[in-house]
Design a protein around this motif. Structure first.
Motif, PDB file in Angstrom:
ATOM      1  N   ILE A  11      -6.725 -18.596  13.856  1.00  0.00           N
ATOM      2  CA  ILE A  11      -8.008 -17.595  14.526  1.00  0.00           C
ATOM      3  C   ILE A  11      -8.420 -17.601  15.380  1.00  0.00           C
ATOM      4  O   ILE A  11      -9.270 -18.245  15.960  1.00  0.00           O
ATOM      5  N   ALA A  12      -8.457 -17.133  16.398  1.00  0.00           N
ATOM      6  CA  ALA A  12      -8.612 -17.301  18.259  1.00  0.00           C
ATOM      7  C   ALA A  12     -10.181 -17.358  18.065  1.00  0.00           C
ATOM      8  O   ALA A  12     -10.772 -15.666  17.844  1.00  0.00           O
ATOM      9  N   LEU A  13     -10.720 -17.946  18.514  1.00  0.00           N
ATOM     10  CA  LEU A  13     -13.083 -17.761  19.142  1.00  0.00           C
ATOM     11  C   LEU A  13     -12.539 -17.168  20.256  1.00  0.00           C
ATOM     12  O   LEU A  13     -13.513 -16.384  20.653  1.00  0.00           O
ATOM     13  N   ALA A 133       7.180 -19.514  22.154  1.00  0.00           N
ATOM     14  CA  ALA A 133       8.266 -18.790  21.039  1.00  0.00           C
ATOM     15  C   ALA A 133       6.838 -18.175  21.033  1.00  0.00           C
ATOM     16  O   ALA A 133       6.680 -16.337  20.802  1.00  0.00           O
ATOM     17  N   SER A 134       5.731 -18.193  20.795  1.00  0.00           N
ATOM     18  CA  SER A 134       4.192 -17.616  20.515  1.00  0.00           C
ATOM     19  C   SER A 134       3.340 -17.859  20.922  1.00  0.00           C
ATOM     20  O   SER A 134       2.835 -19.299  20.860  1.00  0.00           O
ATOM     21  N   GLY A 135       2.412 -17.543  22.126  1.00  0.00           N
ATOM     22  CA  GLY A 135       1.258 -18.903  22.672  1.00  0.00           C
ATOM     23  C   GLY A 135       0.327 -19.070  21.754  1.00  0.00           C
ATOM     24  O   GLY A 135      -0.140 -20.247  22.011  1.00  0.00           O
ATOM     25  N   SER A 136       0.169 -18.218  20.823  1.00  0.00           N
ATOM     26  CA  SER A 136      -0.631 -18.821  20.119  1.00  0.00           C
ATOM     27  C   SER A 136      -0.304 -19.691  18.103  1.00  0.00           C
ATOM     28  O   SER A 136      -0.152 -20.920  18.096  1.00  0.00           O
ATOM     29  N   ALA A 137       0.981 -19.821  18.943  1.00  0.00           N
ATOM     30  CA  ALA A 137       2.269 -20.970  17.788  1.00  0.00           C
ATOM     31  C   ALA A 137       1.781 -22.196  18.092  1.00  0.00           C
ATOM     32  O   ALA A 137       1.620 -23.341  16.997  1.00  0.00           O
ATOM     33  N   GLY A 183       2.603  -4.648  21.198  1.00  0.00           N
ATOM     34  CA  GLY A 183       2.828  -5.746  20.867  1.00  0.00           C
ATOM     35  C   GLY A 183       1.706  -6.268  21.503  1.00  0.00           C
ATOM     36  O   GLY A 183       1.839  -5.939  22.831  1.00  0.00           O
ATOM     37  N   SER A 184       1.970  -6.918  21.465  1.00  0.00           N
ATOM     38  CA  SER A 184       0.920  -7.724  22.419  1.00  0.00           C
ATOM     39  C   SER A 184       0.946  -8.201  23.419  1.00  0.00           C
ATOM     40  O   SER A 184       0.717  -8.860  24.798  1.00  0.00           O
ATOM     41  N   THR A 185       2.346  -9.153  24.007  1.00  0.00           N
ATOM     42  CA  THR A 185       3.106  -9.124  25.132  1.00  0.00           C
ATOM     43  C   THR A 185       2.543  -8.097  26.136  1.00  0.00           C
ATOM     44  O   THR A 185       3.215  -8.103  27.131  1.00  0.00           O
ATOM     45  N   ASP A 275      -8.667  -9.917  16.471  1.00  0.00           N
ATOM     46  CA  ASP A 275      -7.187  -9.617  17.593  1.00  0.00           C
ATOM     47  C   ASP A 275      -6.733  -8.754  18.078  1.00  0.00           C
ATOM     48  O   ASP A 275      -7.392  -7.267  18.308  1.00  0.00           O
ATOM     49  N   ALA A 276      -4.646  -8.656  18.019  1.00  0.00           N
ATOM     50  CA  ALA A 276      -4.122  -7.053  18.719  1.00  0.00           C
ATOM     51  C   ALA A 276      -3.732  -6.631  16.899  1.00  0.00           C
ATOM     52  O   ALA A 276      -3.128  -6.613  16.884  1.00  0.00           O
ATOM     53  N   GLY A 277      -5.084  -5.944  16.880  1.00  0.00           N
ATOM     54  CA  GLY A 277      -4.994  -5.611  16.024  1.00  0.00           C
ATOM     55  C   GLY A 277      -6.674  -4.996  14.876  1.00  0.00           C
ATOM     56  O   GLY A 277      -7.087  -5.381  15.649  1.00  0.00           O
TER      57      GLY A 277
HETATM   58  O1  PMV Z   1       0.906 -15.183  20.582  1.00  0.00           O
HETATM   59  P1  PMV Z   1       0.878 -13.450  20.487  1.00  0.00           P
HETATM   60  O2  PMV Z   1       1.471 -13.630  21.784  1.00  0.00           O
HETATM   61  O3  PMV Z   1       0.634 -13.403  19.133  1.00  0.00           O
HETATM   62  O4  PMV Z   1      -0.605 -13.136  21.192  1.00  0.00           O
HETATM   63  C1  PMV Z   1      -2.123 -13.518  20.333  1.00  0.00           C
HETATM   64  C2  PMV Z   1      -2.802 -12.839  21.341  1.00  0.00           C
HETATM   65  C3  PMV Z   1      -4.149 -12.992  20.256  1.00  0.00           C
HETATM   66  O5  PMV Z   1      -4.057 -13.149  18.940  1.00  0.00           O
HETATM   67  C4  PMV Z   1      -5.066 -11.600  20.476  1.00  0.00           C
HETATM   68  C5  PMV Z   1      -5.604 -14.054  20.903  1.00  0.00           C
HETATM   69  C6  PMV Z   1      -4.962 -15.392  20.579  1.00  0.00           C
HETATM   70  O6  PMV Z   1      -5.658 -16.348  21.575  1.00  0.00           O
HETATM   71  O7  PMV Z   1      -4.349 -15.594  19.410  1.00  0.00           O
END
Ligand code: PMV
Length: 320
Positions: A11-13, A133-137, A183-185, A275-277
């Motif tokens: 979880i991003a802070l 694949a996913s920035g947060s991954a 979707g977040s993108t 986050d995005a939700g």
């Molecule tokens: O990694 P993605 O494309 O699901 O984007 C994540 C974006 C946020 O969850 C909203 C913020 C974050 O830093 O995780």
């Protein structure tokens, strides 16, 4: 030929919102997150030269919607000449509902895919592949408090503090069960192209990152709480001001925020982030977790609660 890996969502802070390169999926800003312990995705990858195409099952059910992104991730990790793969994903929390399921899924898939192809990339290369694949991954490849920095041409990820060094607790309030509306993108691109606040967001992020990094190093909960709530509300303000607007919150989201404000007024060490939700994540000092849980459970519209401590990096699962 066959490997499995497990990864926890994070979880991003201090949030990642916006891309500087959509094709390479490079973030526009750095971010700081906490990796969770109790929620997980486990990915099994089995290469099979006899398969005509990749096959995916999510929690035992065949899935074609998510498959293209997973196949693209396998191509990047193993090379496009690879054999087709049977992918089996198991997840113990709702998918695509703003709970960072893509973070744990792609972190686990990247680690499992590299092992199935008999490759052992450096951690930095793995983080870069997961981030494509996913920035947060990329952050789920590391444990505890994690910082993702932008470098000139890529990303660099590291643990700022191990989970045991500052064992915070997280209570997640689920306020809606379906997948998220946008979707977040797509939402990030709408923000970049249309939100009047987007450029200030980019400018201010280094400051927020510095404050949060310092708070984590000093274990200063109040300082971390203030900058995290501010950063989260800024991210959502950008979305609200984009055209069309992106509003992930519902009335229960607002109710949870009020509950957390009331707890803070009573001196409880807790803060929120989203986050995005529409789900609300309450981050608290462990001694308050039960009280936070009780108060959120009594909030109108909360469907379910999940609780977690801070957890470990993505890792291989022993299949022997
Ligand atoms: O990694 P993605 O494309 O699901 O984007 C994540 C974006 C946020 O969850 C909203 C913020 C974050 O830093 O995780």
């Amino acid at each position: 030929m066959r490997a499995a890996a497990i990864a926890q969502p994070n979880i991003a802070l201090i949030k990642y919102w916006g891309k500087r390169d959509v094709d390479r999926n490079l973030p526009a800003v750095g971010s700081i997150s906490i990796t969770l312990r109790e929620l997980f995705t486990e990915m099994h990858v089995q290469l099979d030269a006899g398969l005509p195409h990749d096959v995916l099952a999510v929690n035992g059910t065949p899935d074609t919607a998510l498959l293209p992104r997973l196949s693209a991730c396998l191509d990047r990790v193993m090379g496009s000449e690879r054999s087709r793969a049977r992918i089996d994903s198991r997840c113990n929390f709702p998918i695509a509902a703003g709970l960072a399921s893509s973070a744990s899924a792609f972190a686990a898939l990247t680690v499992a895919a590299a092992a199935a192809a008999n490759k052992s990339p450096e951690p930095a290369a793995l983080a870069s592949l997961a981030g494509r694949a996913s920035g947060s991954a990329a952050r789920s490849l590391y444990s505890g408090f994690v910082e993702l920095e932008n470098t000139a041409d890529d990303i660099a990820v590291r643990t700022l503090r191990d989970p045991g060094e500052w064992p915070l607790a997280v209570v997640v309030a689920i306020t809606a069960s379906g997948p998220k509306s946008v979707g977040s993108t797509r939402a990030m691109e709408l923000s970049r192209q249309t939100s009047p606040f987007y450029s200030s967001w980019i400018e201010q992020q280094p400051h927020d990152l510095g404050v949060a990094r310092d708070a984590i190093m000093r274990r200063d909960f109040e300082k971390l709480a203030a900058v995290s709530e501010h950063n989260c509300l800024k991210m959502h303000s950008i979305m609200w001001a984009s055209r069309p607007p992106v509003v992930y919150w519902n009335s229960a989201t607002m109710g949870c925020l009020q509950t957390i404000r009331d707890l803070q007024a009573q001196g409880v060490g807790v803060f929120f982030t989203m986050d995005a939700g529409p789900q609300v994540k309450a981050v608290c000092l462990p001694e308050y977790a039960q009280q936070v849980r009780g108060a959120l459970a009594a909030t109108d519209g909360v469907i379910e609660l999940m609780e977690s401590g801070l957890g470990d990096a993505a890792r291989l699962v022993d299949l022997t």
